[in-house]
Design a protein around this motif. Structure first.
Motif, PDB file in Angstrom:
ATOM      1  N   PRO A 123      -5.904  32.291   6.549  1.00 23.42           N
ATOM      2  CA  PRO A 123      -5.889  31.087   7.376  1.00 23.42           C
ATOM      3  C   PRO A 123      -6.696  29.961   6.749  1.00 23.42           C
ATOM      4  O   PRO A 123      -7.677  30.201   6.055  1.00 23.42           O
ATOM      5  N   GLY A 124      -6.271  28.731   7.006  1.00 22.49           N
ATOM      6  CA  GLY A 124      -6.955  27.574   6.455  1.00 22.49           C
ATOM      7  C   GLY A 124      -8.189  27.210   7.251  1.00 22.49           C
ATOM      8  O   GLY A 124      -8.514  27.845   8.262  1.00 22.49           O
ATOM      9  N   PRO A 125      -8.909  26.185   6.802  1.00 23.73           N
ATOM     10  CA  PRO A 125     -10.128  25.763   7.503  1.00 23.73           C
ATOM     11  C   PRO A 125      -9.815  25.196   8.886  1.00 23.73           C
ATOM     12  O   PRO A 125      -8.732  24.652   9.131  1.00 23.73           O
ATOM     13  N   ILE A 126     -10.748  25.348   9.799  1.00 26.25           N
ATOM     14  CA  ILE A 126     -10.598  24.814  11.156  1.00 26.25           C
ATOM     15  C   ILE A 126     -11.016  23.349  11.128  1.00 26.25           C
ATOM     16  O   ILE A 126     -12.165  23.021  10.777  1.00 26.25           O
ATOM     17  N   GLN A 127     -10.090  22.477  11.476  1.00 28.36           N
ATOM     18  CA  GLN A 127     -10.306  21.036  11.301  1.00 28.36           C
ATOM     19  C   GLN A 127     -11.531  20.516  12.050  1.00 28.36           C
ATOM     20  O   GLN A 127     -12.310  19.722  11.518  1.00 28.36           O
ATOM     21  N   SER A 128     -11.733  20.999  13.273  1.00 28.58           N
ATOM     22  CA  SER A 128     -12.859  20.501  14.055  1.00 28.58           C
ATOM     23  C   SER A 128     -14.195  20.877  13.424  1.00 28.58           C
ATOM     24  O   SER A 128     -15.151  20.087  13.441  1.00 28.58           O
ATOM     25  N   LEU A 129     -14.259  22.075  12.828  1.00 26.58           N
ATOM     26  CA  LEU A 129     -15.494  22.489  12.170  1.00 26.58           C
ATOM     27  C   LEU A 129     -15.720  21.696  10.889  1.00 26.58           C
ATOM     28  O   LEU A 129     -16.856  21.342  10.555  1.00 26.58           O
ATOM     29  N   THR A 130     -14.642  21.430  10.169  1.00 28.56           N
ATOM     30  CA  THR A 130     -14.747  20.619   8.955  1.00 28.56           C
ATOM     31  C   THR A 130     -15.260  19.225   9.283  1.00 28.56           C
ATOM     32  O   THR A 130     -16.110  18.672   8.578  1.00 28.56           O
ATOM     33  N   ARG A 131     -14.742  18.652  10.366  1.00 28.05           N
ATOM     34  CA  ARG A 131     -15.181  17.316  10.778  1.00 28.05           C
ATOM     35  C   ARG A 131     -16.634  17.330  11.244  1.00 28.05           C
ATOM     36  O   ARG A 131     -17.399  16.398  10.967  1.00 28.05           O
ATOM     37  N   ALA A 132     -17.019  18.377  11.970  1.00 27.76           N
ATOM     38  CA  ALA A 132     -18.407  18.485  12.417  1.00 27.76           C
ATOM     39  C   ALA A 132     -19.355  18.582  11.227  1.00 27.76           C
ATOM     40  O   ALA A 132     -20.417  17.953  11.207  1.00 27.76           O
ATOM     41  N   ALA A 133     -18.951  19.363  10.221  1.00 25.06           N
ATOM     42  CA  ALA A 133     -19.779  19.486   9.015  1.00 25.06           C
ATOM     43  C   ALA A 133     -19.896  18.142   8.304  1.00 25.06           C
ATOM     44  O   ALA A 133     -20.972  17.778   7.803  1.00 25.06           O
ATOM     45  N   ALA A 134     -18.797  17.388   8.264  1.00 26.83           N
ATOM     46  CA  ALA A 134     -18.817  16.073   7.622  1.00 26.83           C
ATOM     47  C   ALA A 134     -19.756  15.119   8.358  1.00 26.83           C
ATOM     48  O   ALA A 134     -20.474  14.332   7.733  1.00 26.83           O
ATOM     49  N   ILE A 135     -19.781  15.194   9.678  1.00 28.30           N
ATOM     50  CA  ILE A 135     -20.672  14.343  10.465  1.00 28.30           C
ATOM     51  C   ILE A 135     -22.133  14.702  10.193  1.00 28.30           C
ATOM     52  O   ILE A 135     -22.984  13.817  10.027  1.00 28.30           O
ATOM     53  N   GLY A 161     -12.784   8.310  19.698  1.00 35.19           N
ATOM     54  CA  GLY A 161     -12.785   9.374  20.695  1.00 35.19           C
ATOM     55  C   GLY A 161     -13.035  10.741  20.072  1.00 35.19           C
ATOM     56  O   GLY A 161     -13.778  11.560  20.624  1.00 35.19           O
ATOM     57  N   THR A 162     -12.414  10.971  18.905  1.00 35.92           N
ATOM     58  CA  THR A 162     -12.615  12.238  18.202  1.00 35.92           C
ATOM     59  C   THR A 162     -14.057  12.382  17.743  1.00 35.92           C
ATOM     60  O   THR A 162     -14.693  13.424  17.934  1.00 35.92           O
ATOM     61  N   ALA A 163     -14.587  11.314  17.131  1.00 33.62           N
ATOM     62  CA  ALA A 163     -15.967  11.350  16.654  1.00 33.62           C
ATOM     63  C   ALA A 163     -16.939  11.545  17.811  1.00 33.62           C
ATOM     64  O   ALA A 163     -17.899  12.322  17.713  1.00 33.62           O
ATOM     65  N   HIS A 164     -16.680  10.872  18.923  1.00 33.03           N
ATOM     66  CA  HIS A 164     -17.570  10.984  20.082  1.00 33.03           C
ATOM     67  C   HIS A 164     -17.550  12.399  20.643  1.00 33.03           C
ATOM     68  O   HIS A 164     -18.602  12.951  21.026  1.00 33.03           O
ATOM     69  N   GLY A 165     -16.375  13.023  20.686  1.00 32.45           N
ATOM     70  CA  GLY A 165     -16.278  14.386  21.203  1.00 32.45           C
ATOM     71  C   GLY A 165     -17.064  15.376  20.355  1.00 32.45           C
ATOM     72  O   GLY A 165     -17.755  16.251  20.875  1.00 32.45           O
ATOM     73  N   ILE A 166     -16.954  15.234  19.040  1.00 29.09           N
ATOM     74  CA  ILE A 166     -17.681  16.140  18.139  1.00 29.09           C
ATOM     75  C   ILE A 166     -19.180  15.896  18.251  1.00 29.09           C
ATOM     76  O   ILE A 166     -19.974  16.843  18.310  1.00 29.09           O
ATOM     77  N   LEU A 167     -19.590  14.631  18.274  1.00 29.78           N
ATOM     78  CA  LEU A 167     -21.009  14.309  18.408  1.00 29.78           C
ATOM     79  C   LEU A 167     -21.582  14.842  19.720  1.00 29.78           C
ATOM     80  O   LEU A 167     -22.710  15.349  19.756  1.00 29.78           O
ATOM     81  N   ARG A 168     -20.807  14.717  20.783  1.00 31.50           N
ATOM     82  CA  ARG A 168     -21.278  15.200  22.082  1.00 31.50           C
ATOM     83  C   ARG A 168     -21.486  16.720  22.062  1.00 31.50           C
ATOM     84  O   ARG A 168     -22.472  17.240  22.584  1.00 31.50           O
ATOM     85  N   THR A 169     -20.555  17.431  21.412  1.00 33.98           N
ATOM     86  CA  THR A 169     -20.690  18.890  21.304  1.00 33.98           C
ATOM     87  C   THR A 169     -21.893  19.264  20.453  1.00 33.98           C
ATOM     88  O   THR A 169     -22.675  20.158  20.813  1.00 33.98           O
ATOM     89  N   LEU A 170     -22.062  18.578  19.325  1.00 36.59           N
ATOM     90  CA  LEU A 170     -23.215  18.845  18.460  1.00 36.59           C
ATOM     91  C   LEU A 170     -24.525  18.535  19.188  1.00 36.59           C
ATOM     92  O   LEU A 170     -25.530  19.233  19.014  1.00 36.59           O
ATOM     93  N   GLN A 171     -24.484  17.496  20.034  1.00 37.24           N
ATOM     94  CA  GLN A 171     -25.673  17.137  20.801  1.00 37.24           C
ATOM     95  C   GLN A 171     -26.000  18.216  21.821  1.00 37.24           C
ATOM     96  O   GLN A 171     -27.178  18.586  22.007  1.00 37.24           O
ATOM     97  N   GLN A 172     -25.000  18.751  22.477  1.00 35.09           N
ATOM     98  CA  GLN A 172     -25.216  19.807  23.464  1.00 35.09           C
ATOM     99  C   GLN A 172     -25.822  21.061  22.831  1.00 35.09           C
ATOM    100  O   GLN A 172     -26.604  21.772  23.461  1.00 35.09           O
TER     101      GLN A 172
END
Length: 254
Positions: A2-14, A39-50
């Protein structure tokens, strides 16, 4: 596979974005830098913040790395033999020199600060553990590049940006600097990375005599230098510290 999980890749990039450059970054800058919808960036940031990996400044609304990320990073650094062996020696160096002491290792074409002893005075200072310093301009980076073939290859291939008017960027000039480092056993940075700041560093070797890191003293030019040159006692203290840590790592006397 399986390939990389996009949301995790984006979180790592942030997280990487927040780790470099400005200490606090706004939502719009995060989104535009990574090519994400707000909206995508805000969702990832909010999760990382939590989860405690990101914190948001209530006044400006900007984001920065959180304490949980530092805790996880320190759990790795605490088992790092180099850091463990260097703790006492770097504390002694900070006391004797009156300046800040950094312990760095090669990481992703830069110098990762794995230990930082504050300057022993009452001034306000920021902990640099986990920060990335330039490989080509800092004393730590030059000490690594002069003795570590991997670091030398990376610094040779990379673009050496002029961070100040004194930064050495030319290939031939930089090689001459590394030759000087090897000849005298220590590296220097005289306002090549930050204006008004000077640094002296020496390499640390392990039992196989392989360079595994470097230690440096950093401070204001007027304190680190004297009559236009680096203070001889300061240079000797940095080299003694590097030798002591190397001996504790099994390198023997040299």
């Amino acid at each position: 596979m399986p390939g990389p999980i996009q949301s995790l890749t984006r979180a790592a990039a942030i997280l990487r974005l927040l780790a470099g450059g400005d200490r606090r970054i706004g939502l719009s800058d995060v989104a535009s830098s990574l090519g994400l919808a707000k909206g995508t960036a805000h969702g990832i940031l909010r999760t990382l913040q939590q989860e405690g990996f990101v914190e948001q400044d209530p006044a400006s609304g900007k984001y920065q790395l959180g304490a949980e990320l530092l805790r996880l990073g320190n759990s790795y650094l605490d088992v790092h033999e180099l850091r463990a062996r260097a703790l006492v020696w770097t504390d002694d160096l900070a006391r004797s020199s009156g300046e800040a002491v950094y312990l760095g290792v090669l990481h992703q074409q830069g110098v990762l600060i794995v230990h930082h002893v504050f300057r022993p005075d009452d001034s306000r200072q920021v902990l640099e553990v986990g920060a990335m310093h330039p490989l080509h301009s800092t004393a730590l980076g030059k000490a690594l590049s002069a003795y570590d073939p991997v670091a030398h290859g990376q610094v040779t291939d990379m673009e050496r940006a002029a961070l100040t008017p004194r930064t050495i960027t030319g290939a031939a000039d930089f090689e001459r600097v590394l030759e000087l480092v090897r000849a005298r056993g220590w590296a220097s940075d005289l306002e090549e990375t930050w204006d008004g700041v000077a640094s002296v560093a020496a390499p640390i070797h392990d039992r196989r005599r392989i360079p595994v890191g470097a230690v440096a003293v950093t401070g204001a030019v007027e304190r680190v230098c004297e009559d236009g040159d680096f203070r001889a006692q300061l240079v000797a203290s940095v080299r003694d510290c590097a030798r002591a840590v190397s001996r504790d790592l099994g390198a023997g006397r040299f």
